[in-house]
Each structure stands twice: as C-alpha cells, then as structure tokens.
Design a protein around this motif. Sequence first.
Motif, short mmCIF file in Angstrom:
data_model
loop_
_atom_site.label_atom_id
_atom_site.label_comp_id
_atom_site.label_asym_id
_atom_site.label_seq_id
_atom_site.Cartn_x
_atom_site.Cartn_y
_atom_site.Cartn_z
N THR A 34 -8.10 -28.08 -58.05
CA THR A 34 -8.72 -29.34 -57.65
C THR A 34 -7.88 -29.91 -56.52
N VAL A 35 -8.54 -30.22 -55.42
CA VAL A 35 -7.83 -30.70 -54.22
C VAL A 35 -8.39 -32.07 -53.83
N GLU A 36 -7.49 -33.03 -53.68
CA GLU A 36 -7.88 -34.37 -53.26
C GLU A 36 -7.91 -34.41 -51.73
N VAL A 37 -9.09 -34.71 -51.20
CA VAL A 37 -9.29 -34.76 -49.75
C VAL A 37 -9.57 -36.20 -49.35
N PRO A 38 -8.87 -36.74 -48.36
CA PRO A 38 -9.08 -38.12 -47.94
C PRO A 38 -10.55 -38.39 -47.61
N ASP A 39 -11.07 -39.49 -48.13
CA ASP A 39 -12.44 -39.97 -47.88
C ASP A 39 -13.52 -39.10 -48.55
N GLU A 40 -13.13 -38.00 -49.22
CA GLU A 40 -14.12 -37.16 -49.87
C GLU A 40 -13.84 -36.98 -51.36
N GLY A 41 -12.66 -37.34 -51.80
CA GLY A 41 -12.34 -37.27 -53.21
C GLY A 41 -11.89 -35.89 -53.65
N ALA A 42 -12.03 -35.64 -54.95
CA ALA A 42 -11.56 -34.39 -55.54
C ALA A 42 -12.59 -33.28 -55.32
N LEU A 43 -12.16 -32.18 -54.72
CA LEU A 43 -13.04 -31.05 -54.44
C LEU A 43 -12.60 -29.84 -55.25
N PRO A 44 -13.57 -29.07 -55.77
CA PRO A 44 -13.21 -27.79 -56.41
C PRO A 44 -12.85 -26.78 -55.32
N ALA A 45 -11.73 -26.11 -55.49
CA ALA A 45 -11.26 -25.18 -54.46
C ALA A 45 -10.87 -23.86 -55.10
N LEU A 46 -10.84 -22.83 -54.26
CA LEU A 46 -10.48 -21.49 -54.72
C LEU A 46 -9.49 -20.88 -53.75
N ALA A 47 -8.42 -20.32 -54.31
CA ALA A 47 -7.41 -19.63 -53.50
C ALA A 47 -7.33 -18.17 -53.93
N TYR A 48 -7.08 -17.30 -52.96
CA TYR A 48 -6.78 -15.89 -53.24
C TYR A 48 -5.27 -15.71 -53.05
N PRO A 49 -4.51 -15.62 -54.14
CA PRO A 49 -3.05 -15.52 -54.01
C PRO A 49 -2.58 -14.37 -53.14
N SER A 50 -3.30 -13.23 -53.12
CA SER A 50 -2.86 -12.11 -52.29
C SER A 50 -2.97 -12.43 -50.81
N LEU A 51 -3.74 -13.45 -50.47
CA LEU A 51 -3.90 -13.82 -49.06
C LEU A 51 -3.06 -15.03 -48.67
N VAL A 52 -3.01 -16.05 -49.55
CA VAL A 52 -2.40 -17.32 -49.15
C VAL A 52 -1.20 -17.70 -50.01
N GLY A 53 -0.83 -16.87 -50.97
CA GLY A 53 0.21 -17.26 -51.90
C GLY A 53 -0.38 -18.04 -53.07
#
Length: 378
Positions: A34-53
């Motif tokens: 869950t990522v808090e984005v200014p002016d947009e609130g909490a967004l569901p997010a997905l990370a690929y650890p092999s790509l971005v850590g």
Amino acid sequence: MPFSSSPPPPSRIRWRRGQVTETGRRGRDTLQLTVEVPDEGALPALAYPSLVGIPEVGDEVLLNTTALAQGLGTGGFAMVVAVPDRLPPDPEGPGHLVKARYTPLQVTVSGVDEQETEHHALLAEVDDLGGMPVVVADLHSALPAILIGMLATDPDLKVAYVMTDGGALPAAFSRTLDALAKSLAGVVTVGQAYGGDLEAVTVHTGLLAARHVLGADLAIVTQGPGNLGTGTPWGFSGVAAGEACNAVTVLGGEPVGALRISDADPRTRHRGVSHHSLTAFGRVALGGVTLIAPRGLSSELGGQVDEDLAGQPARNPVVWVDTDGLDDALVLSPVPLRTMGRGYPEERAYFLAAAAAGRYAALRVPVPGAEVEAEPAP
C-alpha cells in the motif's frame, strides 16, 4: 524521415511518487504494497523484488499508475518502478538474453538456448518434439482447467507450461502459477515474457526445452495473464494461439486446441465458440489443429457449438471428448477458476472445454492400454 524538432509528446506513462505504508502478500517474485500518494491517497501497488529490490514500510517509491488509472481488470496495481533511495545490487552471473527489450525496464536473463548455458549444445541439436501433444489456448485463465483435465486423466504425467508474451510479461504476475507450481514440471517463458524456470527466445525453443530439458510428456501454451483485444476481427493478442500451433506442427508435435466457449459472456462475438478461437485456429493455424469439444455441450447450448465449428477447415478435425468426472475435478481446483471476471460454474462451458482438451491430450501420450474416448463431430 528526419526527427522532428518540435516539443516532445506528453508522457505515455502516469508517473507518481509515494511512500510505502504497508506490505502485504508475498508471491514467488511479487510483493503487494500500500503506497500513500499525495492528493490521491492509498494506492494498491505491486513490486517485483528481482527487479527493484524489496520495498519496506517508509520507503519512497517511484510508481507507474497507468493501468491502475485505466481500470484494467488484470492491471489493478500501481507498479513499482524503483526504490530510488535503496537501489538493489547489480546482477551477477551468466545471462545475455534481454527481454522487454529497449524499454526503460528491460531485463537480462539467462536463456536456456544461449551459448553459455549447459543446455545450449542439446538445443542446438534437437529439432523434434517426438509427437508430444501440446494444448494451446487463447487465455491464461484456461491453464488450470487444462492441467486439471490432464492430471485427472493421468496424475503421473509431466506437464510443462510455455508462457508467451501476449499478456503480462513477468511470469511472477500470475498467482495461478504460484498455486500450480507443484503440479508442473516447469514454466518456460518465451518471447518478451520472462521469469519462468527456463527462459527461451521463441515458442519453438521453448517447446523444445519443455520436451528435452524438462522432460515433459505434455505442454500447455497460453499467453500470460491479461488479454489485449480491440473488438476487431484481427486485433487481439490471442491470434498468437494459431501461431503457436504452427510452431508445434513444424517441430513434429501434436497441436490440440482448447476452444473458448461461453454461454455467459454478454458479447455476441464470444457466445458459443468465440471468434478468437475460430480465427486463431481456423485461419492462422495453417498446419492444422485438433479442436476439442466436451461431449454433450452443444446440445446444452442449443446446438451453437456445432453451428460455430461447422465452418472449420478440413485440416482441423473436431473431436468430442467424454467429460465424466471433470466437473468434480474442476470443483477441486487448487486455484480459483476465473475468466473475464466470471467463475465456475457460471462459465462452466469455458472451463469444461479447457479440461476436455487436457483430457484428450493426456490420452494421446503413448501409454499402454490407453484409448481416447472420443468421436468425430457429426
């Protein structure tokens, strides 16, 4: 034509920055956030650890929110592009195949068929699937039902999955593959798709790797999760299903078509046998493909399946396969059966057709005493 000196066009990506406030489900190579984005609130997010850590609570992350903003069914996440303040270490080891090529997120993987791998010499020599049955389907959602049909028929068969690049490129995006991992001999990602147990350049080398490296008795070919369609006769990513059948034919395998059949889809072009199946198998698969229909289904759908398949070319025999026990096996699926937002039994015709194709293919593997309970279409 010279490059224009006019101002650059607007970005085709929706870029956002935000802060990780919560971590969630961890998959084979995914981490939900869950990522808090200014002016947009909490967004569901997905990370690929092999790509971005591995993002942690409190990290600032760079997001691509394009698909999320469009409300795409399989793209319901903001994708983590980077954790700018904590970049992962550089990759080590072999691997010279670049996938998602020349995009900002191109990745380097070790291909099963590249020169420095242990299997290169083998794949430089082999040129035949030895008659291996290969079930080809339009949508990724058919994968579990096809596999269920195969293993309900013979649980000792080794089945490989070859994932093409018509939908999601990372295999890790598929929760289905997480759930089916123990039932598969392996996953081979081909074309621009990546993240399988083996990486291959083309469907051809992917099929050969499935047969000769993984030792598969059977293979299933579909695109990854997601499907691109425009409502035009040729503008859909499932056209590649016909091209996959051609690869199977060229390599001496047996292409088997899992038909996309529905009596629940509100779109006329997908009612009965979808135009996707009729086009990909009937007009693209020039080497021929055996089309599998569940015995009795056509009468349940008012004769629609017979009518839709009547125009198939002679190179595409239609086989009606007995489905005894397949409904019970589908009910016990280790992964939720869903297609286009609908599940089983709402889309029973779709999943039963996929399972029937799996059963037919399983019965085509040379096994002493096994016979196909099927009959040609009337």
